[in-house]
Design a protein around this motif. Sequence first.
Motif, PDB file in Angstrom:
ATOM      1  N   GLU A 346       0.842  -1.205   0.000  1.00 18.62           N
ATOM      2  CA  GLU A 346       0.000   0.000   0.000  1.00 18.62           C
ATOM      3  C   GLU A 346       0.877   1.255   0.000  1.00 18.62           C
ATOM      4  O   GLU A 346       0.558   2.251  -0.631  1.00 18.62           O
ATOM      5  N   LEU A 347       1.985   1.172   0.720  1.00 17.59           N
ATOM      6  CA  LEU A 347       2.884   2.330   0.751  1.00 17.59           C
ATOM      7  C   LEU A 347       3.459   2.591  -0.647  1.00 17.59           C
ATOM      8  O   LEU A 347       3.581   3.745  -1.082  1.00 17.59           O
ATOM      9  N   ALA A 348       3.793   1.501  -1.355  1.00 19.70           N
ATOM     10  CA  ALA A 348       4.340   1.668  -2.705  1.00 19.70           C
ATOM     11  C   ALA A 348       3.318   2.363  -3.615  1.00 19.70           C
ATOM     12  O   ALA A 348       3.667   3.295  -4.356  1.00 19.70           O
ATOM     13  N   ILE A 349       2.080   1.943  -3.531  1.00 13.95           N
ATOM     14  CA  ILE A 349       1.034   2.568  -4.351  1.00 13.95           C
ATOM     15  C   ILE A 349       0.855   4.036  -3.934  1.00 13.95           C
ATOM     16  O   ILE A 349       0.729   4.936  -4.773  1.00 13.95           O
ATOM     17  N   TYR A 350       0.884   4.257  -2.623  1.00 11.86           N
ATOM     18  CA  TYR A 350       0.723   5.618  -2.087  1.00 11.86           C
ATOM     19  C   TYR A 350       1.841   6.533  -2.613  1.00 11.86           C
ATOM     20  O   TYR A 350       1.602   7.668  -3.033  1.00 11.86           O
ATOM     21  N   LEU A 351       3.071   5.998  -2.615  1.00 11.09           N
ATOM     22  CA  LEU A 351       4.201   6.802  -3.102  1.00 11.09           C
ATOM     23  C   LEU A 351       4.050   7.083  -4.601  1.00 11.09           C
ATOM     24  O   LEU A 351       4.396   8.163  -5.077  1.00 11.09           O
TER      25      LEU A 351
END
Length: 397
Positions: A346-351
Motif C-alpha cells: 500500500e505504501l508503494a502505491i501511495y508513493l
Amino acid sequence: MEYLSDRIKSLSASATLAMAQKSRELKAMGFDIISLSVGEPDFNTPEYIKDAGKKAIDDNFSKYPPVSGFNDLREAVSKKFREENGIRYAPEQIVVSAGGKHSLINVLLCIVNPGDEVIIPAPYWVSYYDQVLLAGGKPVIVEATIDDDFKISPDQLEAAITAKTRIIIFNSPSNPTGMVYSGDELEAIARVIEKHEGLFVMTDEIYEHILFSGEHVSLASFDFIYDRVITVNGISKSYAMTGWRLGYIGAPLWIAKACDKLQSQFTSGVCTIAQKAAVAALTRDDGSRKMMRDAFLRRRDLICNLLRGIEGIKFRIPEGAFYIMPDISFYLGKTDGEKTINTADELAIYLLEKAQVAVVGGDAFGAPKCIRLSYATSDELLIEAVKRIKETLEKLK
Ligand code: PMP
Ligand code: GLU
C-alpha cells in the motif's frame, strides 16, 4: 468465455515488471513519474557489443542456431567461468537461454517434480517463487530480516531441509537487498549442502560484477559440491543488455542435456544476433563494465546519504547490485487523515500516487516490512525522488 488453465490462473504476474508497466503508462499520460521500480542499468549497451550485433546481421546469422547456443559462445562462457570464477564447465555443460530468467525456469522444470520442496531464502527476487509454483514445486521460505543483514544462517538452512527438498535457490549479490555473502559464509552454506545427498543448489550470480568490495565467490568453486551446483548468469546487468534477452547456465552435463531437450521444444535456441553480441561482451573489455559498476557505487552512496534524512527508515548499506531495501515498518498504521497505510505494498502505491515515485512493495519479495528501490538511475533523479518520498512520508502521522 475464457478457458485458462489452472496453471496460469494460479501464477502471479511479475511485480517488478507490473510496476514498470504502470509507471510507463502514467508517464505516457503525462505524469512526471520517477521510476525506481524495475531493476535495469540505465546505460546503453557498449558500442563494441552493438557493433558485433550489427555485424551478425550483415554476416547473415539468420538461421536457427544450435539449441544450447553457438559453439563460440559456449566456449566464451566456459572460459569466463574458468578465468573469472575458477569453475571448470566444459562448453557442453553450458546452455544459453533467453535471459537468466529463462535459464532459471528451465532448470526448475528439468529437476523439480510435483510436490518437491524448493528452498528460497527471503527476501528473494520475485520470479523465484512463482517459477517454483509453475514447475509444480513447493516453495519453502527461509526468512532473513534486516537484523540478520538479510542473510540466512547455515543453521536456518539445515533446519529447512527435509527428505523432500530437491533444490535451494541462492542469490548473491542479492536482488532485492544488495547483500553479499562472504567467502566464509558461502563455504558454510556449501558444507550444509554437502551433507545432503541428492540436494542441489541453483546459484543466481547475475550481479557478480556489480560488487562494491572484495571478490565474487561462486558456489560451484567449492569442489566438494561442484556436481550439485547449477550456476546461472547472464549479460543483462553486467553489460547493460537487458533487452537482448540472453542468459546461461553452467551445470552438470545431465542437467545441461535436459535443458537442451526442453529448449528444443520451447524456443529452438536464442536469437542469433544476441548470441554474437554476447560473444563480444564476454571476450572483450572496453572498460564499460567497470565504469558502470563505479557509477552504481557512487549512486549507492548517494541514495544511502539521502535516505538517512528520512525519519524512521532503516536500511543496510548494499554491497552489490543496484537495489536498496529499506524497512518502512515505522510508517505502517500511519495515516494522512484520509488514507491509512497498512502494508508495504500500500505504501508503494501511495508513493506512486502522491510522490509520483515508483518503487516496489516488499510483499512480492517475501519482505512485507520493506520496499525496494532501484538506484540504477541518474543522480538528479535520485535526489528528486528521495526528496518527494521524504515530503510524502512526513505527512503520515
Ligand atoms: N536474477 C535476478 C536476481 C535478477 O534480478 C534478474 C533481473 N531481471 C534476473 C535473474 C534475470 O535477468 P535476465 O532474464 O534479464 O537475464
Ligand atoms: N531484475 C529486474 C528487477 O528485479 C528486472 C525485472 C524482472 O525481470 O522482473 O526489477
